[in-house]
Write an enzyme that holds these catalytic residues in place. Sequence first.
Site, PDB file in Angstrom:
ATOM      1  N   LYS A  67       0.841  -1.204   0.000  1.00  0.00           N
ATOM      2  CA  LYS A  67       0.000   0.000   0.000  1.00  0.00           C
ATOM      3  C   LYS A  67       0.877   1.255   0.000  1.00  0.00           C
ATOM      4  CE  LYS A  67      -3.609  -2.601   2.285  1.00  0.00           C
ATOM      5  NZ  LYS A  67      -4.205  -3.012   3.561  1.00  0.00           N
TER       6      LYS A  67
ATOM      7  N   GLN B 229      -4.195  -2.171   9.900  1.00  0.00           N
ATOM      8  CA  GLN B 229      -3.929  -3.490   9.334  1.00  0.00           C
ATOM      9  C   GLN B 229      -4.437  -4.568  10.305  1.00  0.00           C
ATOM     10  OE1 GLN B 229      -2.369  -3.060   6.157  1.00  0.00           O
ATOM     11  NE2 GLN B 229      -3.149  -5.133   5.994  1.00  0.00           N
TER      12      GLN B 229
ATOM     13  N   ASP C 155     -11.241   1.902   4.664  1.00  0.00           N
ATOM     14  CA  ASP C 155     -11.506   0.468   4.504  1.00  0.00           C
ATOM     15  C   ASP C 155     -13.004   0.175   4.547  1.00  0.00           C
ATOM     16  OD1 ASP C 155      -9.126  -0.843   3.994  1.00  0.00           O
ATOM     17  OD2 ASP C 155      -8.561  -0.984   6.105  1.00  0.00           O
TER      18      ASP C 155
END
Length: 271
Positions: free
Chosen positions: A47, A91, A114
């Site tokens: 990313k 994460q 997200d």
Amino acid sequence: MIIDGTAIAEKITEDLKKQISELKTKPGLAGIIVGDDPGSKIYINIKEKKCKELGIYFEKHELAADSTEENVIELIQKLNTKKEIHGILVQIPLPEHINKENVINTIATEKDVDGLHPVNMGKLVRQEKGIVPCTPKGCIKLIESTGIKISGKNAVVVGRSNLVGRPVAILLQHANATVTVCHSKTQPLIDYTKQADILVVAVGKPGLITADMVKEDAIVIDVGINRTENGLVGDVDFENVKKKAGFITPVPGGVGPMTVAMLLENVVERI
Ligand SMILES: NC(=O)c1ccc[n+]([C@@H]2O[C@H](COP(=O)([O-])OP(=O)(O)OC[C@H]3O[C@@H](n4cnc5c(N)ncnc54)[C@H](OP(=O)(O)O)[C@@H]3O)[C@@H](O)[C@H]2O)c1
């Protein structure tokens, strides 16, 4: 036909790069990783690299495995008010002593790139404008890339996690498919998968879906990522299913790259 997720994702990121170069404000993404999970380290580095390629400012926050839930929450609260940061991602997995829900729920809903915050999940269910989770959004784009209309089709989603299966099913329903959601208690799975014009599999079990379970000419989207002694594989027996399906995504090179592309898109959309 094999759906080339890498190529589709590349096209999307090229378009985003151009879009970013024309923006007055540079988009900013903060990535938080807690502990030493090797998979998470790989993903956050991918990313970071992609953000740099596209001209997105990226801030990596690496916290030690023994950091407390309060440490993570405090960091998110600071990032929530930082004006250079438009998106925050945490994460997953987090170390066991940290409650994932408490952490996600701290992210400002407008920075939740997200799309995992309950407010964004609620908006998704209600078909209101919010942030759509990356992997499910990518699955829909891959299905759309076939040129086959989703509306009116029988769609079967195997898996019902908040991360993938459930939101994919909601998005397919919004696109006017008739949707069946299968899970670990579905008996027998084959009775449902065989009816699917569109089959999305998000379980995490290599070889779960065999050719006999797939309808002729179906679109098969394999979300699974399994590390085996034969390398990275999905949940679908790719070699045999590809002979029967109309379209199929490979692993790697299918849903994975699209997830990253959708994350970048979600960040740029925050500007
Ligand atoms: N490509 C990407 O970008 C990407 C992104 C995210 C995840 N993934 C991968 O996608 C897979 C699924 O991830 P996840 O987070 O959704 O996993 P998860 O939270 O573990 O959920 C798995 C789902 O599969 C269902 N299931 C388990 N065994 C089954 C069986 N034998 N038959 C039918 N359903 C079964 C479970 O049912 P119950 O609800 O009954 O337990 C559950 O709903 C993993 O391999 C993950 O690595 C890939």
